[in-house]
Design a protein around this motif. Structure first.
Motif, PDB file in Angstrom:
ATOM      1  N   LEU A   1       4.729  -0.787   3.222  1.00 38.22           N
ATOM      2  CA  LEU A   1       4.336   0.598   2.989  1.00 38.22           C
ATOM      3  C   LEU A   1       5.305   1.210   1.990  1.00 38.22           C
ATOM      4  CD1 LEU A   1       3.701   1.776   6.663  1.00 38.22           C
ATOM      5  CD2 LEU A   1       2.117   0.645   5.088  1.00 38.22           C
ATOM      6  N   VAL A   2       4.762   1.780   0.939  1.00 37.78           N
ATOM      7  CA  VAL A   2       5.575   2.423  -0.084  1.00 37.78           C
ATOM      8  C   VAL A   2       5.339   3.923   0.018  1.00 37.78           C
ATOM      9  CG1 VAL A   2       6.044   2.622  -2.548  1.00 37.78           C
ATOM     10  CG2 VAL A   2       5.389   0.400  -1.575  1.00 37.78           C
ATOM     11  N   ARG A   3       6.351   4.620   0.470  1.00 43.49           N
ATOM     12  CA  ARG A   3       6.243   6.072   0.620  1.00 43.49           C
ATOM     13  C   ARG A   3       6.495   6.722  -0.734  1.00 43.49           C
ATOM     14  NH1 ARG A   3       5.554   9.067   4.797  1.00 43.49           N
ATOM     15  NH2 ARG A   3       6.247   7.525   6.294  1.00 43.49           N
ATOM     16  N   MET A   4       5.688   7.721  -1.015  1.00 43.23           N
ATOM     17  CA  MET A   4       5.865   8.493  -2.247  1.00 43.23           C
ATOM     18  C   MET A   4       7.247   9.120  -2.248  1.00 43.23           C
ATOM     19  SD  MET A   4       3.521   8.807  -4.588  1.00 43.23           S
ATOM     20  CE  MET A   4       4.049  10.330  -5.316  1.00 43.23           C
ATOM     21  N   PRO A   5       7.936   9.045  -3.378  1.00 40.02           N
ATOM     22  CA  PRO A   5       9.222   9.735  -3.445  1.00 40.02           C
ATOM     23  C   PRO A   5       9.014  11.240  -3.276  1.00 40.02           C
ATOM     24  CG  PRO A   5       8.784   8.491  -5.472  1.00 40.02           C
ATOM     25  CD  PRO A   5       7.582   8.372  -4.603  1.00 40.02           C
TER      26      PRO A   5
ATOM     27  N   ILE B   1       0.847  -1.194   0.000  1.00 41.13           N
ATOM     28  CA  ILE B   1       0.000   0.000   0.000  1.00 41.13           C
ATOM     29  C   ILE B   1       0.880   1.239   0.000  1.00 41.13           C
ATOM     30  CG2 ILE B   1      -0.227  -0.019   2.532  1.00 41.13           C
ATOM     31  CD1 ILE B   1      -3.151   0.991   2.095  1.00 41.13           C
ATOM     32  N   GLY B   2       0.475   2.244  -0.753  1.00 38.26           N
ATOM     33  CA  GLY B   2       1.213   3.496  -0.815  1.00 38.26           C
ATOM     34  C   GLY B   2       0.757   4.458   0.258  1.00 38.26           C
ATOM     35  N   ILE B   3       1.695   5.257   0.735  1.00 38.68           N
ATOM     36  CA  ILE B   3       1.366   6.287   1.715  1.00 38.68           C
ATOM     37  C   ILE B   3       1.996   7.602   1.272  1.00 38.68           C
ATOM     38  CG2 ILE B   3       1.069   4.698   3.645  1.00 38.68           C
ATOM     39  CD1 ILE B   3       3.825   5.518   4.661  1.00 38.68           C
ATOM     40  N   GLY B   4       1.349   8.679   1.649  1.00 40.02           N
ATOM     41  CA  GLY B   4       1.863  10.004   1.323  1.00 40.02           C
ATOM     42  C   GLY B   4       2.829  10.478   2.388  1.00 40.02           C
ATOM     43  N   PRO B   5       3.130  11.764   2.361  1.00 44.35           N
ATOM     44  CA  PRO B   5       4.034  12.305   3.370  1.00 44.35           C
ATOM     45  C   PRO B   5       3.372  12.293   4.748  1.00 44.35           C
ATOM     46  CG  PRO B   5       3.126  14.057   2.015  1.00 44.35           C
ATOM     47  CD  PRO B   5       2.660  12.764   1.427  1.00 44.35           C
ATOM     48  N   GLY B   6       4.172  12.302   5.756  1.00 41.57           N
ATOM     49  CA  GLY B   6       3.637  12.322   7.121  1.00 41.57           C
ATOM     50  C   GLY B   6       3.368  10.932   7.649  1.00 41.57           C
ATOM     51  N   ALA B   7       2.657  10.894   8.745  1.00 40.79           N
ATOM     52  CA  ALA B   7       2.354   9.623   9.411  1.00 40.79           C
ATOM     53  C   ALA B   7       1.281   8.866   8.633  1.00 40.79           C
ATOM     54  CB  ALA B   7       1.871   9.889  10.830  1.00 40.79           C
ATOM     55  N   PRO B   8       1.322   7.536   8.696  1.00 43.65           N
ATOM     56  CA  PRO B   8       0.277   6.741   8.034  1.00 43.65           C
ATOM     57  C   PRO B   8      -1.098   7.099   8.597  1.00 43.65           C
ATOM     58  CG  PRO B   8       2.098   5.339   8.710  1.00 43.65           C
ATOM     59  CD  PRO B   8       2.340   6.695   9.314  1.00 43.65           C
ATOM     60  N   GLY B   9      -2.093   7.126   7.716  1.00 42.24           N
ATOM     61  CA  GLY B   9      -3.455   7.460   8.109  1.00 42.24           C
ATOM     62  C   GLY B   9      -4.176   6.276   8.743  1.00 42.24           C
ATOM     63  N   PRO B  10      -5.450   6.466   9.063  1.00 39.77           N
ATOM     64  CA  PRO B  10      -6.210   5.434   9.777  1.00 39.77           C
ATOM     65  C   PRO B  10      -6.393   4.133   8.990  1.00 39.77           C
ATOM     66  CG  PRO B  10      -7.606   7.324   9.238  1.00 39.77           C
ATOM     67  CD  PRO B  10      -6.210   7.697   8.887  1.00 39.77           C
ATOM     68  N   VAL B  11      -6.493   4.212   7.679  1.00 41.85           N
ATOM     69  CA  VAL B  11      -6.647   2.983   6.879  1.00 41.85           C
ATOM     70  C   VAL B  11      -5.382   2.143   6.986  1.00 41.85           C
ATOM     71  CG1 VAL B  11      -6.930   2.056   4.542  1.00 41.85           C
ATOM     72  CG2 VAL B  11      -8.325   3.991   5.293  1.00 41.85           C
ATOM     73  N   VAL B  12      -4.244   2.777   6.812  1.00 42.14           N
ATOM     74  CA  VAL B  12      -2.964   2.059   6.891  1.00 42.14           C
ATOM     75  C   VAL B  12      -2.749   1.532   8.306  1.00 42.14           C
ATOM     76  CG1 VAL B  12      -0.462   2.315   6.709  1.00 42.14           C
ATOM     77  CG2 VAL B  12      -1.957   3.315   4.971  1.00 42.14           C
ATOM     78  N   GLN B  13      -3.080   2.315   9.312  1.00 41.35           N
ATOM     79  CA  GLN B  13      -2.911   1.855  10.690  1.00 41.35           C
ATOM     80  C   GLN B  13      -3.783   0.633  10.976  1.00 41.35           C
ATOM     81  OE1 GLN B  13      -3.490   5.203  13.303  1.00 41.35           O
ATOM     82  NE2 GLN B  13      -1.707   6.271  12.504  1.00 41.35           N
ATOM     83  N   ALA B  14      -5.027   0.639  10.514  1.00 43.74           N
ATOM     84  CA  ALA B  14      -5.915  -0.512  10.716  1.00 43.74           C
ATOM     85  C   ALA B  14      -5.377  -1.734   9.981  1.00 43.74           C
ATOM     86  CB  ALA B  14      -7.327  -0.181  10.243  1.00 43.74           C
ATOM     87  N   LEU B  15      -4.891  -1.518   8.782  1.00 41.39           N
ATOM     88  CA  LEU B  15      -4.336  -2.624   7.995  1.00 41.39           C
ATOM     89  C   LEU B  15      -3.114  -3.216   8.682  1.00 41.39           C
ATOM     90  CD1 LEU B  15      -4.614  -4.203   5.353  1.00 41.39           C
ATOM     91  CD2 LEU B  15      -3.258  -2.433   4.245  1.00 41.39           C
ATOM     92  N   MET B  16      -2.229  -2.366   9.177  1.00 42.23           N
ATOM     93  CA  MET B  16      -1.029  -2.857   9.859  1.00 42.23           C
ATOM     94  C   MET B  16      -1.385  -3.592  11.151  1.00 42.23           C
ATOM     95  SD  MET B  16       1.770   0.218   9.088  1.00 42.23           S
ATOM     96  CE  MET B  16       1.579   0.843  10.698  1.00 42.23           C
ATOM     97  N   ALA B  17      -2.405  -3.135  11.842  1.00 36.44           N
ATOM     98  CA  ALA B  17      -2.778  -3.740  13.118  1.00 36.44           C
ATOM     99  C   ALA B  17      -3.481  -5.080  12.951  1.00 36.44           C
ATOM    100  CB  ALA B  17      -3.676  -2.780  13.901  1.00 36.44           C
ATOM    101  N   HIS B  18      -4.204  -5.272  11.846  1.00 32.48           N
ATOM    102  CA  HIS B  18      -5.062  -6.445  11.733  1.00 32.48           C
ATOM    103  C   HIS B  18      -4.731  -7.388  10.583  1.00 32.48           C
ATOM    104  CE1 HIS B  18      -7.568  -4.712  14.832  1.00 32.48           C
ATOM    105  NE2 HIS B  18      -7.595  -3.579  14.152  1.00 32.48           N
ATOM    106  N   SER B  19      -3.808  -7.030   9.724  1.00 29.77           N
ATOM    107  CA  SER B  19      -3.508  -7.873   8.567  1.00 29.77           C
ATOM    108  C   SER B  19      -2.885  -9.204   9.006  1.00 29.77           C
ATOM    109  CB  SER B  19      -2.536  -7.160   7.622  1.00 29.77           C
ATOM    110  OG  SER B  19      -2.191  -8.028   6.558  1.00 29.77           O
ATOM    111  N   PRO B  20      -3.368 -10.303   8.426  1.00 28.97           N
ATOM    112  CA  PRO B  20      -2.792 -11.605   8.744  1.00 28.97           C
ATOM    113  C   PRO B  20      -1.498 -11.888   7.959  1.00 28.97           C
ATOM    114  CG  PRO B  20      -4.581 -11.879   7.200  1.00 28.97           C
ATOM    115  CD  PRO B  20      -4.528 -10.413   7.552  1.00 28.97           C
TER     116      PRO B  20
END
Length: 151
Positions: free
Chosen positions: A132-136, A108-127
């Motif tokens: 995480l791919v940060r935008m250049p 999943i791609g993420i923008g600048p700054g801290a990961p948002g709620p979707v990414v946080q939920a995915l990281m917390a619950h993904s089996p």
């Protein structure tokens, strides 16, 4: 390896697709699941539309439009993929999709700054592992005046 690629139409999500394709070019035997998750309709939309089927069709169409650039990237590389537009809370639905499709990883791609709620939920619950791919960072534009020699 089956990789879930979360695509929301942002440049960050396309960077994640490009990252996964780069891993494939470097030898990772992979196939992909492109997923777009549409938020549930708002109360206003439900009241105005009066038709759940219309709302569902609008969301499916919007999701398909957002997936099209990622599908074009995969097509250009000759990669194998499936696509799904789902509805609900994105963080939890992405976890469900990874499980339902038997994915081995999520990218999943993420923008600048801290990961948002979707990414946080995915990281917390993904089996499965989540990459995480940060935008250049954009290249700073040069100021042509600063490049001129001093008089």
């Amino acid at each position: 390896m089956k990789i879930l690629l979360a695509v929301d139409g942002t440049p960050a999500s396309l960077a994640a697709v490009r990252h996964a394709l780069r891993m494939r070019r470097e030898g990772l035997a992979s196939e992909f699941v492109l997923a777009n998750v549409q938020e549930p309709p708002s109360l206003y939309e439900v009241v105005v539309a009066h038709d759940a089927d219309v709302l569902s069709q609008v969301r499916r169409s919007a999701g398909a439009d957002l997936l099209a650039p990622a599908e074009a990237l995969l097509e250009a590389e000759g990669a194998s993929w499936e696509s799904e537009v789902a509805g609900g809370d994105p963080g939890h639905v992405l976890v469900d999709l990874a499980e339902n499709y038997g994915c081995d990883a999520v990218v999943i791609g993420i923008g600048p700054g801290a990961p948002g709620p979707v990414v946080q939920a995915l990281m917390a619950h993904s089996p499965v592992p989540v990459t995480l791919v940060r935008m250049p960072e954009p290249e700073p534009e040069s100021d042509s005046e600063s490049e001129l020699p001093a008089a």
